[in-house]
Design a protein around this motif. Structure first.
Motif, PDB file in Angstrom:
ATOM      1  N   VAL B  19      37.361  47.804  33.921  1.00  0.00           N
ATOM      2  CA  VAL B  19      36.001  48.212  33.534  1.00  0.00           C
ATOM      3  C   VAL B  19      35.095  46.983  33.430  1.00  0.00           C
ATOM      4  O   VAL B  19      33.965  46.977  33.927  1.00  0.00           O
ATOM      5  N   ALA B  20      35.618  45.914  32.813  1.00  0.00           N
ATOM      6  CA  ALA B  20      34.821  44.690  32.666  1.00  0.00           C
ATOM      7  C   ALA B  20      34.442  44.127  34.036  1.00  0.00           C
ATOM      8  O   ALA B  20      33.302  43.719  34.281  1.00  0.00           O
ATOM      9  N   ALA B  21      35.402  44.144  34.973  1.00  0.00           N
ATOM     10  CA  ALA B  21      35.131  43.621  36.317  1.00  0.00           C
ATOM     11  C   ALA B  21      34.082  44.473  37.015  1.00  0.00           C
ATOM     12  O   ALA B  21      33.164  43.957  37.672  1.00  0.00           O
ATOM     13  N   ALA B  22      34.210  45.794  36.859  1.00  0.00           N
ATOM     14  CA  ALA B  22      33.250  46.699  37.500  1.00  0.00           C
ATOM     15  C   ALA B  22      31.849  46.459  36.952  1.00  0.00           C
ATOM     16  O   ALA B  22      30.859  46.437  37.704  1.00  0.00           O
ATOM     17  N   VAL B  23      31.766  46.261  35.631  1.00  0.00           N
ATOM     18  CA  VAL B  23      30.457  46.017  35.000  1.00  0.00           C
ATOM     19  C   VAL B  23      29.853  44.720  35.523  1.00  0.00           C
ATOM     20  O   VAL B  23      28.665  44.650  35.855  1.00  0.00           O
ATOM     21  N   LEU B  24      30.703  43.712  35.641  1.00  0.00           N
ATOM     22  CA  LEU B  24      30.211  42.421  36.117  1.00  0.00           C
ATOM     23  C   LEU B  24      29.684  42.532  37.544  1.00  0.00           C
ATOM     24  O   LEU B  24      28.592  42.030  37.873  1.00  0.00           O
ATOM     25  N   VAL B  25      30.443  43.201  38.392  1.00  0.00           N
ATOM     26  CA  VAL B  25      30.022  43.372  39.798  1.00  0.00           C
ATOM     27  C   VAL B  25      28.705  44.124  39.855  1.00  0.00           C
ATOM     28  O   VAL B  25      27.772  43.754  40.580  1.00  0.00           O
ATOM     29  N   LEU B  26      28.615  45.192  39.065  1.00  0.00           N
ATOM     30  CA  LEU B  26      27.394  46.006  39.057  1.00  0.00           C
ATOM     31  C   LEU B  26      26.201  45.190  38.576  1.00  0.00           C
ATOM     32  O   LEU B  26      25.111  45.238  39.162  1.00  0.00           O
ATOM     33  N   ALA B  27      26.413  44.400  37.514  1.00  0.00           N
ATOM     34  CA  ALA B  27      25.303  43.587  36.965  1.00  0.00           C
ATOM     35  C   ALA B  27      24.815  42.573  37.981  1.00  0.00           C
ATOM     36  O   ALA B  27      23.618  42.384  38.172  1.00  0.00           O
ATOM     37  N   ILE B  28      25.768  41.924  38.659  1.00  0.00           N
ATOM     38  CA  ILE B  28      25.384  40.925  39.666  1.00  0.00           C
ATOM     39  C   ILE B  28      24.630  41.598  40.810  1.00  0.00           C
ATOM     40  O   ILE B  28      23.600  41.105  41.289  1.00  0.00           O
ATOM     41  N   ALA B  29      25.126  42.762  41.235  1.00  0.00           N
ATOM     42  CA  ALA B  29      24.474  43.478  42.342  1.00  0.00           C
ATOM     43  C   ALA B  29      23.040  43.848  41.978  1.00  0.00           C
ATOM     44  O   ALA B  29      22.112  43.684  42.779  1.00  0.00           O
ATOM     45  N   VAL B  30      22.859  44.332  40.740  1.00  0.00           N
ATOM     46  CA  VAL B  30      21.510  44.717  40.301  1.00  0.00           C
ATOM     47  C   VAL B  30      20.601  43.488  40.251  1.00  0.00           C
ATOM     48  O   VAL B  30      19.456  43.517  40.708  1.00  0.00           O
ATOM     49  N   ALA B  31      21.138  42.387  39.702  1.00  0.00           N
ATOM     50  CA  ALA B  31      20.331  41.164  39.594  1.00  0.00           C
ATOM     51  C   ALA B  31      19.905  40.667  40.962  1.00  0.00           C
ATOM     52  O   ALA B  31      18.747  40.299  41.190  1.00  0.00           O
ATOM     53  N   VAL B  32      20.846  40.676  41.908  1.00  0.00           N
ATOM     54  CA  VAL B  32      20.522  40.207  43.270  1.00  0.00           C
ATOM     55  C   VAL B  32      19.463  41.109  43.896  1.00  0.00           C
ATOM     56  O   VAL B  32      18.491  40.649  44.497  1.00  0.00           O
TER      57      VAL B  32
END
Lengths: 345, 139
Positions: B19-32
């Motif tokens: 879950v933590a990894a998924a959140v991190l990936v999602l956050a980075i994708a949104v930021a980019v």
């Protein structure tokens, strides 16, 4: 299991909400104007409800000043003064002639509008530039000096054979006039480039200061960038307007009133930043003629007074000399080959 | 304070890591997605030429032809050429029959905001668009 997901879920919420989407508020549309006047190219941009009216009037004002102050335009105040020896000047001409005499005294003659006979003789920016003989220069130098221009309440007079050229101050005065127009129309954000003269009104529409880059006098890019708001920035240098003599000698266009020849400056360019366009224009020319050492002393003597200003000197030996008032508004240009030296008080 | 979970229950498991990894990936994708277009500017410099205030030429800098391009106005002719000697491409006035040749002396322009002005011809060559350029140039 639900508890196990609580921490990661909160982390997710924090991360996602921290990615705030930039404001959806649209950037205001700029209104622009371009014109060729005062022997240069000018571009103006303004924002606000009355920006269009402001630019229309600003363009009109600039063209009016060009018609009045031009040395080469037949019928202008300056043309009449130079050819007839006297003129009843318009209000603008009178103000500017008086200002010019003040700056001549202020700069100990390094700025001098009576240099016109020598400008004419050299013809550096004309079709037929030439190197006058020393005898000719010596003879013309006798026609140079503020003592040859007499200003009374309603008349301007020149001694016989003398002439004035407002080219080194008129664009600065035009900048002041544009600032006045912007103020009357309530323009709170605008930027004006009148050749080498820049005026920035307020900040950019996004609230940040305007980024004003100083051209690298010996390269293709910028020497540095200044972050400015409500300021005039004027650059003088000999690197664009010059001609090459038959023997290969390069003669740049800024003449030293003391010698009647192109200034032998140890500076490549001088940029003056201050709240008055006319002063910035006159000072930038004068400081270029003075050279680095005298420019420092000149700045120091006025620091903190009502004629205070900031400056960026680009020296021939590869330094950028920057006054402390610009220290936090100065951005170094990575590709520029200059060593930056901040003057300390 | 009373706890109903044993220490063993609070120990992270592989599901937590996922879950933590998924959140991190999602956050980075949104930021980019949100910030990258604004930073990149999304466009390259464009060569714009005006003659007497009228736009007569507009082409992305990278597509500027190898062959010289000439512009005539007010009785004067300028020859514009591409320059690839630096890390970025640029253009410069290679020839002009105007007096003074200030436009030739101005050299190569490569960056957004830079311009070459020929006063006698009333021709302005400037680089627009792109990103990172200053608002104004003085000098």
């Amino acid at each position: 299991m639900k508890r196990r997901f609580f921490l990661p879920a909160m982390l997710a919420l924090c991360l996602l909400t921290s990615c705030t989407v930039p404001s959806a508020k649209p950037e205001p549309e700029p209104v622009t104007a371009e014109l060729f006047a005062m022997d240069t190219y000018m571009s103006l941009v303004a924002y606000g409800d009355e920006a269009q009216d402001a630019l229309t009037e600003a363009s009109q004002v600039i063209n009016d000043l060009d018609r009045t102050l031009s040395r080469t335009r037949e019928g202008s105040d300056v043309w009449n003064l130079n050819h007839a020896g006297s003129v009843v000047p318009s209000a603008d001409t009178a103000v500017l002639l008086n200002a010019a005499l003040r700056y001549t005294a202020d700069t100990e003659g390094c700025f001098d509008i009576t240099i016109a006979p020598l400008v004419e003789a050299w013809g550096i920016t004309t079709d037929s530039p030439r190197v006058p003989s020393q005898e000719e220069i010596d003879a013309l130098l006798k026609k140079v000096g503020p003592q040859h221009l007499l200003l009374t309440a309603d008349m301007a007079r020149l001694d016989k054979g003398c002439a004035v050229d407002l080219g080194a101050i008129a664009k600065g005065y035009a900048g002041d006039a544009v600032a006045d127009v912007f103020s009357r129309y309530g323009v709170e954000s605008g930027a004006v480039s009148l050749g080498g003269n820049v005026y920035v009104c307020g900040t950019r529409p996004d609230g940040n200061p305007w980024q004003v880059a100083i051209q690298d006098p010996q390269g293709e890019g910028y020497a540095c960038t200044l972050l400015l708001s409500d300021a005039f920035a004027v650059t003088s240098g000999g690197y664009q307007r010059y001609f090459t003599g038959p023997d290969g000698t390069v003669y740049q266009h800024i003449l030293d009133p003391a010698t009647g020849r192109p200034a032998q400056s140890d500076l490549l360019s001088v940029t003056v930043v201050c709240p008055n366009g006319t002063r910035a224009d006159a000072y930038s020319t004068a400081l270029y003629v003075m050279g680095e050492q005298r420019a420092w002393q000149f700045w120091e003597a006025r620091d903190g007074g009502d004629r205070a200003f900031d400056m960026v000197l680009v020296t021939a030996d590869g330094r950028l000399v920057v006054t402390p008032g610009l220290a936090d508004r100065f951005r170094e240009e990575e590709s520029a080959p200059y060593e930056v030296h901040f003057i300390t008080r | 304070m009373k706890s109903t979970s044993s220490p063993a229950d609070l120990r992270p498991t592989r599901y937590d890591a996922l879950v933590a990894a998924a959140v991190l990936v999602l956050a980075i994708a949104v930021a980019v997605a949100v910030y990258a277009p604004a930073r990149a500017g999304g466009e390259e410099p464009v060569v714009v030429v005006t003659a007497g205030g009228e736009e007569v030429y507009r082409l992305p800098l990278r597509q500027f032809p190898d062959a010289p391009v000439t512009f005539t106005h007010n009785g004067y002719t300028l020859t514009l050429r591409p320059d690839a000697s630096g890390s970025d491409s640029g253009v410069y006035v290679a020839q002009s029959d105007c007096p003074g040749h200030d436009c030739v002396h101005m050299g190569v322009i490569r960056r957004t905001g830079q311009s070459i002005v020929c006063l006698p011809a009333q021709i302005v060559i400037r680089l627009e668009g792109g990103s990172g350029g200053p608002d104004l140039t003085v000098g």
